[in-house]
Design a protein around this motif. Structure first.
Motif, PDB file in Angstrom:
ATOM      1  N   ALA A 137       0.807  -1.214   0.000  1.00  0.00           N
ATOM      2  CA  ALA A 137       0.000   0.000   0.000  1.00  0.00           C
ATOM      3  C   ALA A 137       0.843   1.269   0.000  1.00  0.00           C
ATOM      4  O   ALA A 137       0.381   2.325  -0.439  1.00  0.00           O
ATOM      5  N   ASP A 138       2.093   1.185   0.471  1.00  0.00           N
ATOM      6  CA  ASP A 138       2.947   2.370   0.521  1.00  0.00           C
ATOM      7  C   ASP A 138       3.718   2.597  -0.775  1.00  0.00           C
ATOM      8  O   ASP A 138       4.557   3.493  -0.859  1.00  0.00           O
ATOM      9  N   GLY A 139       3.453   1.784  -1.806  1.00  0.00           N
ATOM     10  CA  GLY A 139       4.109   1.961  -3.093  1.00  0.00           C
ATOM     11  C   GLY A 139       5.395   1.188  -3.260  1.00  0.00           C
ATOM     12  O   GLY A 139       6.065   1.325  -4.279  1.00  0.00           O
ATOM     13  N   THR A 140       5.728   0.359  -2.283  1.00  0.00           N
ATOM     14  CA  THR A 140       6.900  -0.508  -2.420  1.00  0.00           C
ATOM     15  C   THR A 140       6.458  -1.879  -2.911  1.00  0.00           C
ATOM     16  O   THR A 140       5.265  -2.199  -2.943  1.00  0.00           O
ATOM     17  N   VAL A 141       7.427  -2.697  -3.307  1.00  0.00           N
ATOM     18  CA  VAL A 141       7.176  -4.076  -3.712  1.00  0.00           C
ATOM     19  C   VAL A 141       8.084  -4.983  -2.892  1.00  0.00           C
ATOM     20  O   VAL A 141       9.297  -4.746  -2.809  1.00  0.00           O
ATOM     21  N   SER A 142       7.505  -6.007  -2.291  1.00  0.00           N
ATOM     22  CA  SER A 142       8.293  -7.020  -1.583  1.00  0.00           C
ATOM     23  C   SER A 142       8.623  -8.125  -2.583  1.00  0.00           C
ATOM     24  O   SER A 142       7.766  -8.958  -2.916  1.00  0.00           O
ATOM     25  N   TRP A 143       9.853  -8.122  -3.094  1.00  0.00           N
ATOM     26  CA  TRP A 143      10.245  -9.028  -4.170  1.00  0.00           C
ATOM     27  C   TRP A 143      10.807 -10.335  -3.638  1.00  0.00           C
ATOM     28  O   TRP A 143      11.532 -10.358  -2.641  1.00  0.00           O
ATOM     29  N   ASN A 144      10.510 -11.421  -4.341  1.00  0.00           N
ATOM     30  CA  ASN A 144      11.269 -12.660  -4.195  1.00  0.00           C
ATOM     31  C   ASN A 144      12.583 -12.514  -4.961  1.00  0.00           C
ATOM     32  O   ASN A 144      12.785 -11.534  -5.686  1.00  0.00           O
ATOM     33  N   GLY A 145      13.457 -13.481  -4.819  1.00  0.00           N
ATOM     34  CA  GLY A 145      14.702 -13.448  -5.569  1.00  0.00           C
ATOM     35  C   GLY A 145      14.466 -13.635  -7.059  1.00  0.00           C
ATOM     36  O   GLY A 145      13.545 -14.350  -7.476  1.00  0.00           O
ATOM     37  N   GLU A 146      15.299 -13.007  -7.880  1.00  0.00           N
ATOM     38  CA  GLU A 146      15.185 -13.154  -9.326  1.00  0.00           C
ATOM     39  C   GLU A 146      15.629 -14.560  -9.731  1.00  0.00           C
ATOM     40  O   GLU A 146      16.636 -15.074  -9.240  1.00  0.00           O
ATOM     41  N   GLN A 147      14.866 -15.174 -10.639  1.00  0.00           N
ATOM     42  CA  GLN A 147      15.126 -16.527 -11.110  1.00  0.00           C
ATOM     43  C   GLN A 147      15.665 -16.480 -12.541  1.00  0.00           C
ATOM     44  O   GLN A 147      15.182 -15.704 -13.372  1.00  0.00           O
ATOM     45  N   THR A 148      16.648 -17.319 -12.839  1.00  0.00           N
ATOM     46  CA  THR A 148      17.166 -17.443 -14.200  1.00  0.00           C
ATOM     47  C   THR A 148      16.491 -18.615 -14.891  1.00  0.00           C
ATOM     48  O   THR A 148      16.520 -19.742 -14.396  1.00  0.00           O
TER      49      THR A 148
END
Length: 245
Positions: A137-148
């Motif tokens: 809601a605050d405009g951030t994103v909680s990301w998982n790790g990037e996958q190849t």
């Protein structure tokens, strides 16, 4: 006029302080035109989402770059060096861009919002890089790790990412084959938990049976129901007849 329950009427919003943008469109009943509607849309304020040093910030049109959730508009683009995103609660005032990953051009990635998570796929003559995140809601994103994600030759371009009704990720893309021949492909994740998992047997799947020496293949993967997906792919062929397939 009124035909088959369709009514063409003139809709108008006026104000002495603001300009109105007029658009015309036809109301159609099957192939029969039954009326013309003139609609005036009130133009209030326009906001600048962000700035970029590339003219391809949101290129290409078939790739998705924006969505709305958590009371905010979210727009992803390339600033010329990075994939970034900005958000807005009113469409006028936008946050400063947040960096996601290196990205020189907007056609290197697409995003997909599945109602809960945002997904992106990135490729530039490379393997595909996939990531899932939770918009907050605050405009951030909680990301998982990037996958190849490995492809047939790890020469993928122009990715289009989407998610089926069972939560599995699908990515359409163009693959460069040896000899500089190009094919449209699609690949599916082996997991639906934010990681890619093991790519299932049968993928990557080649959509076209014969090669072309044009690099204009583009692929869109559209979710249907019960895990089914619709693959739309097209290519501008430079022949004597120059036709779209």
């Amino acid at each position: 006029p009124t035909t088959s329950g369709l009514t063409a009427q003139r809709l108008q919003e006026t104000t002495s302080q603001n300009q109105c943008l007029a658009r015309f469109f036809s109301v159609l009943d099957g192939a029969t035109q039954v009326g013309i509607v003139r609609v005036k849309y009130l133009v209030t304020q326009v906001g600048t989402v962000g700035k970029s040093t590339t003219v391809y910030a949101t290129y290409q049109p078939f790739q998705r770059k924006a969505f709305y959730t958590r009371g905010r508009f979210w727009v992803f683009y390339s600033d010329g060096l990075y994939m970034v995103y900005s958000t807005s609660v009113d469409g006028v005032t936008w946050t400063n861009p947040t960096v996601v990953r290196p990205c020189l051009s907007g056609d290197c990635f697409s995003v997909w919002f599945d109602g809960v998570y945002v997904h992106y796929a990135y490729a530039y003559d490379s393997p595909i890089y996939y990531r899932r995140g939770t918009p907050n809601a605050d405009g951030t994103v909680s990301w998982n790790g990037e996958q190849t994600v490995s492809t047939l030759y790890n020469k993928a371009n122009f990715p289009f990412v989407s998610v089926d009704s069972n939560g599995y990720v699908w990515i359409g893309y163009r693959e460069t084959h040896p000899g500089l021949y190009y094919y449209p492909h699609v690949i599916k994740s082996g997991s639906n938990d934010g990681t890619w998992g093991t790519t299932p047997s049968g993928f990557p799947y080649q959509l076209k049976g014969f090669p072309t020496d044009t690099n204009y293949w583009r692929v869109s993967i559209i979710p249907l129901t019960v895990g089914k997906m619709l693959a739309l792919y097209t290519c501008l062929l430079y022949t004597s007849d120059a036709a779209d397939e």
